[in-house]
Design a protein around this motif. Structure first.
Motif, PDB file in Angstrom:
ATOM      1  N   PRO A  17       1.077  -1.293  -0.093  1.00  0.00           N
ATOM      2  CA  PRO A  17      -0.042   0.206   0.288  1.00  0.00           C
ATOM      3  C   PRO A  17       0.795   1.593   0.118  1.00  0.00           C
ATOM      4  O   PRO A  17       2.072   1.331   0.538  1.00  0.00           O
ATOM      5  CB  PRO A  17      -0.773  -0.293   1.168  1.00  0.00           C
ATOM      6  CG  PRO A  17      -0.209  -0.548   2.253  1.00  0.00           C
ATOM      7  CD  PRO A  17       0.830  -2.021   1.391  1.00  0.00           C
ATOM      8  N   TRP A  18       0.439   1.862  -0.835  1.00  0.00           N
ATOM      9  CA  TRP A  18       1.118   3.341  -0.656  1.00  0.00           C
ATOM     10  C   TRP A  18       0.587   4.518  -0.047  1.00  0.00           C
ATOM     11  O   TRP A  18      -0.988   4.619  -0.188  1.00  0.00           O
ATOM     12  CB  TRP A  18       1.648   3.778  -2.019  1.00  0.00           C
ATOM     13  CG  TRP A  18       0.287   4.439  -2.737  1.00  0.00           C
ATOM     14  CD1 TRP A  18      -0.615   3.626  -3.643  1.00  0.00           C
ATOM     15  CD2 TRP A  18       0.079   5.638  -3.502  1.00  0.00           C
ATOM     16  NE1 TRP A  18      -1.606   4.352  -4.491  1.00  0.00           N
ATOM     17  CE2 TRP A  18      -0.910   5.777  -4.325  1.00  0.00           C
ATOM     18  CE3 TRP A  18       0.225   7.217  -3.212  1.00  0.00           C
ATOM     19  CZ2 TRP A  18      -1.353   6.496  -5.333  1.00  0.00           C
ATOM     20  CZ3 TRP A  18      -0.409   8.001  -3.225  1.00  0.00           C
ATOM     21  CH2 TRP A  18      -1.292   7.871  -4.245  1.00  0.00           C
ATOM     22  N   TYR A  19       0.881   5.506   0.092  1.00  0.00           N
ATOM     23  CA  TYR A  19       0.515   6.782   1.165  1.00  0.00           C
ATOM     24  C   TYR A  19       1.117   8.074   0.881  1.00  0.00           C
ATOM     25  O   TYR A  19       2.443   8.329   0.393  1.00  0.00           O
ATOM     26  CB  TYR A  19       0.638   6.683   2.987  1.00  0.00           C
ATOM     27  CG  TYR A  19       0.063   5.341   3.842  1.00  0.00           C
ATOM     28  CD1 TYR A  19      -1.482   5.139   3.925  1.00  0.00           C
ATOM     29  CD2 TYR A  19       1.279   3.917   3.426  1.00  0.00           C
ATOM     30  CE1 TYR A  19      -1.851   4.188   4.711  1.00  0.00           C
ATOM     31  CE2 TYR A  19       0.671   2.688   3.630  1.00  0.00           C
ATOM     32  CZ  TYR A  19      -1.001   2.737   4.239  1.00  0.00           C
ATOM     33  OH  TYR A  19      -1.453   1.812   4.697  1.00  0.00           O
ATOM     34  N   GLU A  20       0.291   9.164   0.598  1.00  0.00           N
ATOM     35  CA  GLU A  20       0.575  10.607   0.032  1.00  0.00           C
ATOM     36  C   GLU A  20       0.675  11.224   1.363  1.00  0.00           C
ATOM     37  O   GLU A  20       0.040  10.772   2.623  1.00  0.00           O
ATOM     38  CB  GLU A  20      -0.729  11.090  -0.476  1.00  0.00           C
ATOM     39  CG  GLU A  20      -0.791  10.724  -2.158  1.00  0.00           C
ATOM     40  CD  GLU A  20      -1.647  12.170  -2.729  1.00  0.00           C
ATOM     41  OE1 GLU A  20      -1.549  12.547  -3.205  1.00  0.00           O
ATOM     42  OE2 GLU A  20      -3.260  11.740  -2.974  1.00  0.00           O
ATOM     43  N   LEU A  21       1.839  10.959   2.164  1.00  0.00           N
ATOM     44  CA  LEU A  21       2.436  12.647   2.537  1.00  0.00           C
ATOM     45  C   LEU A  21       1.696  13.395   2.912  1.00  0.00           C
ATOM     46  O   LEU A  21       0.809  13.637   4.065  1.00  0.00           O
ATOM     47  CB  LEU A  21       3.792  12.988   3.213  1.00  0.00           C
ATOM     48  CG  LEU A  21       4.663  11.399   3.330  1.00  0.00           C
ATOM     49  CD1 LEU A  21       5.646  11.499   3.187  1.00  0.00           C
ATOM     50  CD2 LEU A  21       4.296  11.015   5.170  1.00  0.00           C
ATOM     51  N   ASP A  22       1.441  14.152   1.725  1.00  0.00           N
ATOM     52  CA  ASP A  22       0.008  15.429   1.917  1.00  0.00           C
ATOM     53  C   ASP A  22      -1.231  14.989   3.282  1.00  0.00           C
ATOM     54  O   ASP A  22      -1.772  15.726   3.368  1.00  0.00           O
ATOM     55  CB  ASP A  22      -0.317  16.365   0.769  1.00  0.00           C
ATOM     56  CG  ASP A  22       1.375  16.551   0.486  1.00  0.00           C
ATOM     57  OD1 ASP A  22       1.733  17.429   0.918  1.00  0.00           O
ATOM     58  OD2 ASP A  22       0.972  17.506  -0.912  1.00  0.00           O
ATOM     59  N   ALA A  23      -1.631  13.823   2.638  1.00  0.00           N
ATOM     60  CA  ALA A  23      -2.845  13.594   3.015  1.00  0.00           C
ATOM     61  C   ALA A  23      -2.460  13.038   4.087  1.00  0.00           C
ATOM     62  O   ALA A  23      -4.215  12.998   5.274  1.00  0.00           O
ATOM     63  CB  ALA A  23      -3.621  12.254   2.317  1.00  0.00           C
ATOM     64  N   TYR A  40       8.498  15.097   9.262  1.00  0.00           N
ATOM     65  CA  TYR A  40       8.257  12.984   9.794  1.00  0.00           C
ATOM     66  C   TYR A  40       9.839  12.683   8.737  1.00  0.00           C
ATOM     67  O   TYR A  40       9.769  11.913   7.852  1.00  0.00           O
ATOM     68  CB  TYR A  40       6.778  12.865   8.601  1.00  0.00           C
ATOM     69  CG  TYR A  40       6.735  13.779   7.586  1.00  0.00           C
ATOM     70  CD1 TYR A  40       7.941  13.383   5.632  1.00  0.00           C
ATOM     71  CD2 TYR A  40       5.687  13.991   6.900  1.00  0.00           C
ATOM     72  CE1 TYR A  40       7.527  14.156   4.741  1.00  0.00           C
ATOM     73  CE2 TYR A  40       5.027  14.886   5.505  1.00  0.00           C
ATOM     74  CZ  TYR A  40       6.767  14.529   4.557  1.00  0.00           C
ATOM     75  OH  TYR A  40       6.298  15.587   3.290  1.00  0.00           O
ATOM     76  N   GLN A  41      10.157  12.940   9.427  1.00  0.00           N
ATOM     77  CA  GLN A  41      11.778  13.004   8.889  1.00  0.00           C
ATOM     78  C   GLN A  41      12.770  12.043   9.716  1.00  0.00           C
ATOM     79  O   GLN A  41      12.936  10.874   9.100  1.00  0.00           O
ATOM     80  CB  GLN A  41      12.797  13.970   9.945  1.00  0.00           C
ATOM     81  CG  GLN A  41      12.566  15.687   9.437  1.00  0.00           C
ATOM     82  CD  GLN A  41      13.587  15.312   7.759  1.00  0.00           C
ATOM     83  OE1 GLN A  41      14.688  14.799   7.318  1.00  0.00           O
ATOM     84  NE2 GLN A  41      12.490  15.789   7.240  1.00  0.00           N
ATOM     85  N   GLN A  62       0.634  13.796  12.709  1.00  0.00           N
ATOM     86  CA  GLN A  62       1.605  13.335  11.840  1.00  0.00           C
ATOM     87  C   GLN A  62       2.546  11.889  12.312  1.00  0.00           C
ATOM     88  O   GLN A  62       1.982  10.701  11.541  1.00  0.00           O
ATOM     89  CB  GLN A  62       2.126  14.500  10.983  1.00  0.00           C
ATOM     90  CG  GLN A  62       0.991  14.995  10.435  1.00  0.00           C
ATOM     91  CD  GLN A  62       2.579  16.331   9.584  1.00  0.00           C
ATOM     92  OE1 GLN A  62       3.079  15.767   9.178  1.00  0.00           O
ATOM     93  NE2 GLN A  62       2.270  17.670  10.098  1.00  0.00           N
ATOM     94  N   VAL A  63       3.054  12.006  13.706  1.00  0.00           N
ATOM     95  CA  VAL A  63       3.898  11.034  13.175  1.00  0.00           C
ATOM     96  C   VAL A  63       3.085   9.947  14.167  1.00  0.00           C
ATOM     97  O   VAL A  63       3.486   8.194  13.978  1.00  0.00           O
ATOM     98  CB  VAL A  63       5.034  11.428  14.500  1.00  0.00           C
ATOM     99  CG1 VAL A  63       5.632   9.943  15.040  1.00  0.00           C
ATOM    100  CG2 VAL A  63       5.902  12.235  13.440  1.00  0.00           C
TER     101      VAL A  63
END
Length: 159
Positions: free
Chosen positions: A28-34, A75-76, A52-53
């Protein structure tokens, strides 16, 4: 390749690459903007860095993942968590064209987006692109810390 971070600036082809890689690997992939901007019934709301973390850690518990987005301070942790980091380093001239074409497609209703597509956002995208180029040295230095797991692509079709 179970935990993949695809990183790049606006219009570098991150989403296209993430979709292709997800389809090929069934990860599965995730957009970090979302993750940064959560969709609520009232509209988009920016999550705090801690929120976010927390979302990222929850996704990580499920195992394999692909995250794609621009480089953000919040999100480093993904640089450490990823077993593969793909830096999509598409040429500047191509990114500038893609930004404008994307804007036109959004205005014509051909392409959807999660933000208000207007001249202000178009200008921001060009500004973010310029900011990235101005600070490229710092980003490249960060990548050196993870060089054993970095793959640099100049086009999203290379993978």
């Amino acid at each position: 390749m179970n935990k993949v971070l695809i990183i790049g600036i606006v219009a570098s082809g991150k989403t296209t690459l993430a979709k292709r890689l997800s389809n090929k690997t069934n990860i599965p992939w995730y957009e970090l903007d979302a993750i940064v901007y959560h969709q609520t019934p009232e509209g988009r709301r920016k999550r705090s860095p801690e929120e976010q973390v927390a979302v990222i850690m929850e996704i990580d518990q499920d195992g394999a993942w692909i995250f794609e987005g621009t480089d953000r301070e919040s999100y480093q942790c993904l640089y450490e968590m990823a077993d593969t980091i793909i830096f999509l380093d598409t040429p500047l001239w191509k990114r500038k064209i893609r930004i404008f074409v994307r804007f036109l497609k959004q205005k014509m209703g051909i392409e959807k987006c999660h933000y208000k597509s207007d001249i202000r956002m178009l200008k921001k995208m060009y500004q973010w692109t310029q900011d990235f180029e101005n600070n490229r040295y710092e980003f490249e230095a960060k990548l050196l810390l993870y060089q054993n797991k970095v793959i640099r692509l100049y086009e999203n079709k290379e993978l």
